[in-house]
Motif scaffolding. Structure first.
Motif, mmCIF file in Angstrom:
data_model
loop_
_atom_site.group_PDB
_atom_site.id
_atom_site.type_symbol
_atom_site.label_atom_id
_atom_site.label_comp_id
_atom_site.label_asym_id
_atom_site.label_seq_id
_atom_site.Cartn_x
_atom_site.Cartn_y
_atom_site.Cartn_z
ATOM 1 N N LYS A 196 -2.329 8.428 -11.765
ATOM 2 C CA LYS A 196 -1.928 7.060 -11.481
ATOM 3 C C LYS A 196 -2.822 6.432 -10.424
ATOM 4 O O LYS A 196 -3.525 7.125 -9.696
ATOM 5 N N VAL A 197 -2.769 5.100 -10.366
ATOM 6 C CA VAL A 197 -3.450 4.329 -9.328
ATOM 7 C C VAL A 197 -2.358 3.581 -8.575
ATOM 8 O O VAL A 197 -1.506 2.938 -9.191
ATOM 9 N N THR A 198 -2.361 3.702 -7.252
ATOM 10 C CA THR A 198 -1.394 2.956 -6.456
ATOM 11 C C THR A 198 -2.079 1.740 -5.878
ATOM 12 O O THR A 198 -3.242 1.789 -5.487
ATOM 13 N N ALA A 199 -1.337 0.641 -5.842
ATOM 14 C CA ALA A 199 -1.878 -0.621 -5.340
ATOM 15 C C ALA A 199 -0.766 -1.377 -4.632
ATOM 16 O O ALA A 199 0.422 -1.048 -4.772
ATOM 17 N N ILE A 200 -1.161 -2.392 -3.882
ATOM 18 C CA ILE A 200 -0.199 -3.220 -3.161
ATOM 19 C C ILE A 200 -0.570 -4.681 -3.363
ATOM 20 O O ILE A 200 -1.747 -5.044 -3.343
ATOM 21 N N THR A 201 0.435 -5.505 -3.605
ATOM 22 C CA THR A 201 0.198 -6.928 -3.811
ATOM 23 C C THR A 201 0.123 -7.631 -2.460
ATOM 24 O O THR A 201 0.379 -7.036 -1.420
ATOM 25 N N GLU A 202 -0.192 -8.937 -2.510
ATOM 26 C CA GLU A 202 -0.300 -9.708 -1.277
ATOM 27 C C GLU A 202 1.030 -9.839 -0.555
ATOM 28 O O GLU A 202 1.078 -9.950 0.670
ATOM 29 N N ASP A 203 2.139 -9.805 -1.303
ATOM 30 C CA ASP A 203 3.448 -9.913 -0.659
ATOM 31 C C ASP A 203 4.027 -8.555 -0.261
ATOM 32 O O ASP A 203 5.163 -8.469 0.177
ATOM 33 N N GLY A 204 3.241 -7.478 -0.411
ATOM 34 C CA GLY A 204 3.653 -6.153 0.050
ATOM 35 C C GLY A 204 4.332 -5.281 -0.985
ATOM 36 O O GLY A 204 4.805 -4.195 -0.653
ATOM 37 N N THR A 205 4.382 -5.714 -2.220
ATOM 38 C CA THR A 205 4.998 -4.925 -3.280
ATOM 39 C C THR A 205 4.059 -3.809 -3.697
ATOM 40 O O THR A 205 2.884 -4.040 -3.982
ATOM 41 N N LYS A 206 4.584 -2.584 -3.734
ATOM 42 C CA LYS A 206 3.776 -1.436 -4.153
ATOM 43 C C LYS A 206 3.827 -1.314 -5.672
ATOM 44 O O LYS A 206 4.897 -1.386 -6.269
#
Length: 116
Positions: free
Chosen positions: A83-93
């Motif tokens: 998997k690839v983990t990422a985070i959005t601008e509003d902090g959602t993982k």
């Protein structure tokens, strides 16, 4: 040479008399059936792992890059085998399976801009 033929003949004779060949054939068949069942059960994990290896070997996606995937823009925080983990601008993982990145269109915005 004669001794080898005698030993081979004895081996074949004893194997057929005591059913050792039948036992070996049943064991090999059972192991093969179990391997097929495991392969079918782990098909998605194997697909993700193979995609993960290709992501690791490709210099296109790195930690810190921003990507747009399914109309969501996020920054990559980790590259893993499945998997690839990422985070959005509003902090959602966000957790993205690796096979999704290799099968679908992804826009990559590198953190290192090339200058001319």
């Amino acid at each position: 040479m004669l001794l080898i033929f005698i030993l081979l003949g004895e081996f074949v004779y004893l194997g057929t008399m005591f059913g050792l060949f039948d036992l070996a054939l049943e064991a090999i068949t059972s192991i093969g059936a179990v391997a097929v069942v495991f392969g079918i059960a782990l098909q998605n994990q194997l697909k993700n792992a193979m995609s993960g290896i290709s992501i690791f070997l490709s210099p296109q996606i790195n930690v810190g890059d921003s990507i747009e995937f399914d109309y969501v823009r996020c920054t990559i925080t980790g590259l893993h085998l499945t998997k690839v983990t990422a985070i959005t601008e509003d902090g959602t993982k966000i957790i993205i399976p690796n096979h999704k990145l290799s099968e679908e269109m992804v826009q990559i915005f590198s953190r290192y801009r090339k200058t001319r």
